[in-house]
Design a protein around this motif. Sequence first.
Motif, PDB file in Angstrom:
ATOM      1  N   ILE A 104      12.552   5.416  -4.026  1.00  0.00           N
ATOM      2  CA  ILE A 104      11.475   4.599  -3.464  1.00  0.00           C
ATOM      3  C   ILE A 104      12.033   3.545  -2.511  1.00  0.00           C
ATOM      4  CG2 ILE A 104       9.678   2.936  -4.071  1.00  0.00           C
ATOM      5  CD1 ILE A 104       9.294   4.532  -6.676  1.00  0.00           C
ATOM      6  N   GLU A 105      13.152   2.922  -2.893  1.00  0.00           N
ATOM      7  CA  GLU A 105      13.751   1.900  -2.033  1.00  0.00           C
ATOM      8  C   GLU A 105      14.251   2.499  -0.728  1.00  0.00           C
ATOM      9  OE1 GLU A 105      16.756   0.031  -4.335  1.00  0.00           O
ATOM     10  OE2 GLU A 105      15.358  -1.199  -5.504  1.00  0.00           O
ATOM     11  N   ASN A 106      14.891   3.665  -0.772  1.00  0.00           N
ATOM     12  CA  ASN A 106      15.379   4.304   0.451  1.00  0.00           C
ATOM     13  C   ASN A 106      14.222   4.717   1.361  1.00  0.00           C
ATOM     14  OD1 ASN A 106      18.090   4.072  -0.260  1.00  0.00           O
ATOM     15  ND2 ASN A 106      18.099   6.007  -1.369  1.00  0.00           N
ATOM     16  N   ALA A 107      13.140   5.230   0.766  1.00  0.00           N
ATOM     17  CA  ALA A 107      11.977   5.602   1.575  1.00  0.00           C
ATOM     18  C   ALA A 107      11.355   4.379   2.235  1.00  0.00           C
ATOM     19  CB  ALA A 107      10.940   6.316   0.699  1.00  0.00           C
ATOM     20  N   LEU A 108      11.353   3.246   1.511  1.00  0.00           N
ATOM     21  CA  LEU A 108      10.797   2.022   2.072  1.00  0.00           C
ATOM     22  C   LEU A 108      11.646   1.520   3.238  1.00  0.00           C
ATOM     23  CD1 LEU A 108       8.512  -0.038   1.626  1.00  0.00           C
ATOM     24  CD2 LEU A 108      10.070  -1.316   0.170  1.00  0.00           C
ATOM     25  N   ARG A 109      12.953   1.626   3.116  1.00  0.00           N
ATOM     26  CA  ARG A 109      13.831   1.172   4.206  1.00  0.00           C
ATOM     27  C   ARG A 109      13.703   2.055   5.436  1.00  0.00           C
ATOM     28  NH1 ARG A 109      17.675   0.722  -0.152  1.00  0.00           N
ATOM     29  NH2 ARG A 109      17.903  -1.454  -0.798  1.00  0.00           N
ATOM     30  N   LYS A 110      13.444   3.339   5.239  1.00  0.00           N
ATOM     31  CA  LYS A 110      13.283   4.224   6.402  1.00  0.00           C
ATOM     32  C   LYS A 110      12.018   3.887   7.180  1.00  0.00           C
ATOM     33  CE  LYS A 110      15.851   8.266   4.738  1.00  0.00           C
ATOM     34  NZ  LYS A 110      15.760   9.700   4.342  1.00  0.00           N
ATOM     35  N   LYS A 111      10.932   3.580   6.475  1.00  0.00           N
ATOM     36  CA  LYS A 111       9.677   3.245   7.154  1.00  0.00           C
ATOM     37  C   LYS A 111       9.687   1.816   7.697  1.00  0.00           C
ATOM     38  CE  LYS A 111       6.761   6.445   4.536  1.00  0.00           C
ATOM     39  NZ  LYS A 111       5.582   6.585   3.644  1.00  0.00           N
ATOM     40  N   HIS A 112      10.435   0.943   7.050  1.00  0.00           N
ATOM     41  CA  HIS A 112      10.518  -0.464   7.480  1.00  0.00           C
ATOM     42  C   HIS A 112      11.991  -0.843   7.590  1.00  0.00           C
ATOM     43  CE1 HIS A 112       6.186  -1.153   6.774  1.00  0.00           C
ATOM     44  NE2 HIS A 112       6.365  -0.354   5.749  1.00  0.00           N
ATOM     45  N   PRO A 113      12.617  -0.578   8.730  1.00  0.00           N
ATOM     46  CA  PRO A 113      14.054  -0.849   8.875  1.00  0.00           C
ATOM     47  C   PRO A 113      14.414  -2.320   8.689  1.00  0.00           C
ATOM     48  CG  PRO A 113      13.246   0.540  10.663  1.00  0.00           C
ATOM     49  CD  PRO A 113      12.046   0.052   9.934  1.00  0.00           C
ATOM     50  N   GLU A 114      13.439  -3.222   8.892  1.00  0.00           N
ATOM     51  CA  GLU A 114      13.754  -4.640   8.735  1.00  0.00           C
ATOM     52  C   GLU A 114      13.982  -5.025   7.274  1.00  0.00           C
ATOM     53  OE1 GLU A 114       9.260  -4.302   8.485  1.00  0.00           O
ATOM     54  OE2 GLU A 114      10.907  -3.412   9.629  1.00  0.00           O
ATOM     55  N   VAL A 115      13.502  -4.201   6.327  1.00  0.00           N
ATOM     56  CA  VAL A 115      13.695  -4.487   4.899  1.00  0.00           C
ATOM     57  C   VAL A 115      15.078  -3.974   4.500  1.00  0.00           C
ATOM     58  CG1 VAL A 115      12.812  -4.123   2.564  1.00  0.00           C
ATOM     59  CG2 VAL A 115      11.220  -4.300   4.475  1.00  0.00           C
ATOM     60  N   ARG A 116      16.042  -4.869   4.555  1.00  0.00           N
ATOM     61  CA  ARG A 116      17.413  -4.476   4.239  1.00  0.00           C
ATOM     62  C   ARG A 116      17.777  -4.731   2.782  1.00  0.00           C
ATOM     63  NH1 ARG A 116      18.451  -0.809   7.237  1.00  0.00           N
ATOM     64  NH2 ARG A 116      20.560  -0.949   6.416  1.00  0.00           N
ATOM     65  N   HIS A 117      16.985  -5.564   2.080  1.00  0.00           N
ATOM     66  CA  HIS A 117      17.246  -5.852   0.664  1.00  0.00           C
ATOM     67  C   HIS A 117      15.930  -5.698  -0.083  1.00  0.00           C
ATOM     68  CE1 HIS A 117      21.221  -7.407   1.664  1.00  0.00           C
ATOM     69  NE2 HIS A 117      20.650  -8.096   2.630  1.00  0.00           N
ATOM     70  N   CYS A 118      15.867  -4.683  -0.934  1.00  0.00           N
ATOM     71  CA  CYS A 118      14.644  -4.367  -1.667  1.00  0.00           C
ATOM     72  C   CYS A 118      14.946  -4.452  -3.164  1.00  0.00           C
ATOM     73  CB  CYS A 118      14.146  -2.965  -1.293  1.00  0.00           C
ATOM     74  SG  CYS A 118      12.598  -2.506  -2.089  1.00  0.00           S
ATOM     75  N   ASP A 119      14.239  -5.341  -3.858  1.00  0.00           N
ATOM     76  CA  ASP A 119      14.439  -5.545  -5.302  1.00  0.00           C
ATOM     77  C   ASP A 119      13.150  -5.179  -6.030  1.00  0.00           C
ATOM     78  OD1 ASP A 119      16.966  -6.602  -4.705  1.00  0.00           O
ATOM     79  OD2 ASP A 119      16.125  -8.601  -4.411  1.00  0.00           O
ATOM     80  N   LEU A 120      13.163  -4.043  -6.744  1.00  0.00           N
ATOM     81  CA  LEU A 120      12.010  -3.605  -7.520  1.00  0.00           C
ATOM     82  C   LEU A 120      12.328  -3.791  -8.998  1.00  0.00           C
ATOM     83  CD1 LEU A 120      11.007  -0.308  -5.640  1.00  0.00           C
ATOM     84  CD2 LEU A 120      10.179  -2.636  -5.278  1.00  0.00           C
ATOM     85  N   SER A 164       0.828  -1.213   0.000  1.00  0.00           N
ATOM     86  CA  SER A 164       0.000   0.000   0.000  1.00  0.00           C
ATOM     87  C   SER A 164       0.858   1.257   0.000  1.00  0.00           C
ATOM     88  CB  SER A 164      -0.934  -0.010   1.207  1.00  0.00           C
ATOM     89  OG  SER A 164      -0.190  -0.020   2.422  1.00  0.00           O
ATOM     90  N   GLU A 165       1.988   1.217   0.700  1.00  0.00           N
ATOM     91  CA  GLU A 165       2.882   2.384   0.714  1.00  0.00           C
ATOM     92  C   GLU A 165       3.527   2.599  -0.659  1.00  0.00           C
ATOM     93  OE1 GLU A 165       5.620   1.867   3.867  1.00  0.00           O
ATOM     94  OE2 GLU A 165       4.119   2.094   5.459  1.00  0.00           O
ATOM     95  N   LEU A 166       3.855   1.520  -1.351  1.00  0.00           N
ATOM     96  CA  LEU A 166       4.417   1.665  -2.687  1.00  0.00           C
ATOM     97  C   LEU A 166       3.385   2.207  -3.664  1.00  0.00           C
ATOM     98  CD1 LEU A 166       6.598  -1.561  -3.155  1.00  0.00           C
ATOM     99  CD2 LEU A 166       7.389   0.780  -2.839  1.00  0.00           C
ATOM    100  N   GLU A 167       2.168   1.706  -3.590  1.00  0.00           N
ATOM    101  CA  GLU A 167       1.136   2.127  -4.539  1.00  0.00           C
ATOM    102  C   GLU A 167       0.687   3.560  -4.311  1.00  0.00           C
ATOM    103  OE1 GLU A 167      -1.785  -0.871  -4.001  1.00  0.00           O
ATOM    104  OE2 GLU A 167      -0.894  -2.247  -5.473  1.00  0.00           O
ATOM    105  N   ARG A 168       0.952   4.103  -3.123  1.00  0.00           N
ATOM    106  CA  ARG A 168       0.621   5.522  -2.884  1.00  0.00           C
ATOM    107  C   ARG A 168       1.616   6.465  -3.546  1.00  0.00           C
ATOM    108  NH1 ARG A 168      -1.009   3.795   2.439  1.00  0.00           N
ATOM    109  NH2 ARG A 168       1.030   4.331   3.290  1.00  0.00           N
TER     110      ARG A 168
END
Length: 523
Positions: free
Chosen positions: A504-520, A419-423
């Motif tokens: 987008i990946e950096n913003a996602l890591r800030k809101k969810h620190p547990e996501v250390r590897h994000c592949d879009l 939901s955060e990505l789609e916003r």
Amino acid sequence: MSRWLFSSRSLRVVSVVVFERGICFHCLRGNVLPISCNRGLRSNWIQSNCFHSQILALQKTEEKKTRLSLANEGTASGLSSKNGMERNFITPVRAMNDFFLKPSDLELLRKTRRRSPYESEPPITVYWLKDVEAKALEVWGSQEALDRERKKKTEELKRYQQYIFSVKRVLKDMRKEPTNWSPQGGLMEGSGKVVLTAILINGSNFLFKLVAWLYTGSHSMFSECLHSLADTANQLILAYGIHKSSQQSNPDHPYGYSNMRYVASLVSGVGIFCVGAGLSVYHGITGIFNPDPIGSFYWAFFILGGSLVSESATLLMAINSLRKGATNADMPFWEYVKRGQDPSVNVVLLEDLAAVVGVVVAGSCMAVASHLDSPLPDAVGSLLIGVVLGAVASFIIYSNSAALVGRSIPLSSIHQINSELERDLMIRAVHDVKGIDMGSGLVRYKAEVDFDGRELTRSYLDKQDLEMMLEEVRKMKNINEMEAFLLKHGENIVDLLGAEIDRIENALRKKHPEVRHCDLELL
């Protein structure tokens, strides 16, 4: 006039005039053909008497012969072409790119109009491939010279692409936020402290229980001695796993060593099952079939009492550590334990729980054996302790095996990230989502993203001087300038796309620190 003649409605009008009034379609000149003649006679009369119709018929015949011969020759030339092109026609841009010709070289070549491969687009101008190949040989002198130029251009393109790749990699590394993050700390914090404390307590218990077994010869005390020895050895393995998992990633292990906690816990579970449970069951069966006379259990009860207190202390430490982790993960306590989110403390919890139960069982069976003056209850106590250890070891092996295979994060967490990505303004939709729990509070998130090309282009144009771009377009005189213009801005838009993905990946890591590897991935 010509535009009117070749419109669909005008053609119908002209056709009526031709056949009804006896007027030539090409020169619109009248004739003396009687109007009373039928349509077929009028058409035949026009074709046989009008000079323009005769010329047109002759041209059509010659053109048909030429087209058939060129098609045959073009097909043979295309099959033998080193470029592997099988078509008879080639576009101007491709002719200049593949054969290194200039627009002036193409001016005198035959060209024709072909249907565009895109719907609702006007026909495109193409050249005969045979003519273009012949012109290339005329310009470059020989096929060898053309091949040398082609090789030279290919090497220049490779060098340019390598340069661009190196620059982009440097820029991407600069955009990345520096981090010295270690998953759940090392031995001196969090679960590491719990494991070190358990090592000290279980090692002390092993020594005291060993002395008690040598003094009493009790089968239950022997099982408890083995239990404490197995716990101490397993927790040393856990300490090594925690130390290894806290190391940073490197080129050989790009995702780090976080799974070492699960590996160490799995080895501990196997050790408990083989050493603790196996020997306890074996010693209990031996005591039943070959009983030995029992001795005094006086000092053994004191040692078991002290062991009960120390094992209960480490059990409470493990429970408090797991409760804190469950609260941080927003999960129920037993769900947190069942999923093995903190495998090292999980093993300490289960081992100490089994130790407390084992001490109670050993003390009870020894008391019954002393009261009845029979070694049988003591041997049964050893069997019961072996069963408890086997059950605990089985649960540890099962939970850590599931984590090592690859387990999805909770569905609620996936929906929240989606939901955060789609916003985000640049993203239309998110597809094929996979969130994998890599252990030690580390998550790998992968998704296919449908980017909004219009918003991306609008974002790029907002940063450009549109008046200057318009003036640049107006000054264009040939296809080369148009191609250079499009290549420049096309590459800039692709660079902007990469920057948007990093954002987008950096913003996602800030809101969810547990996501250390994000592949879009782009759709």
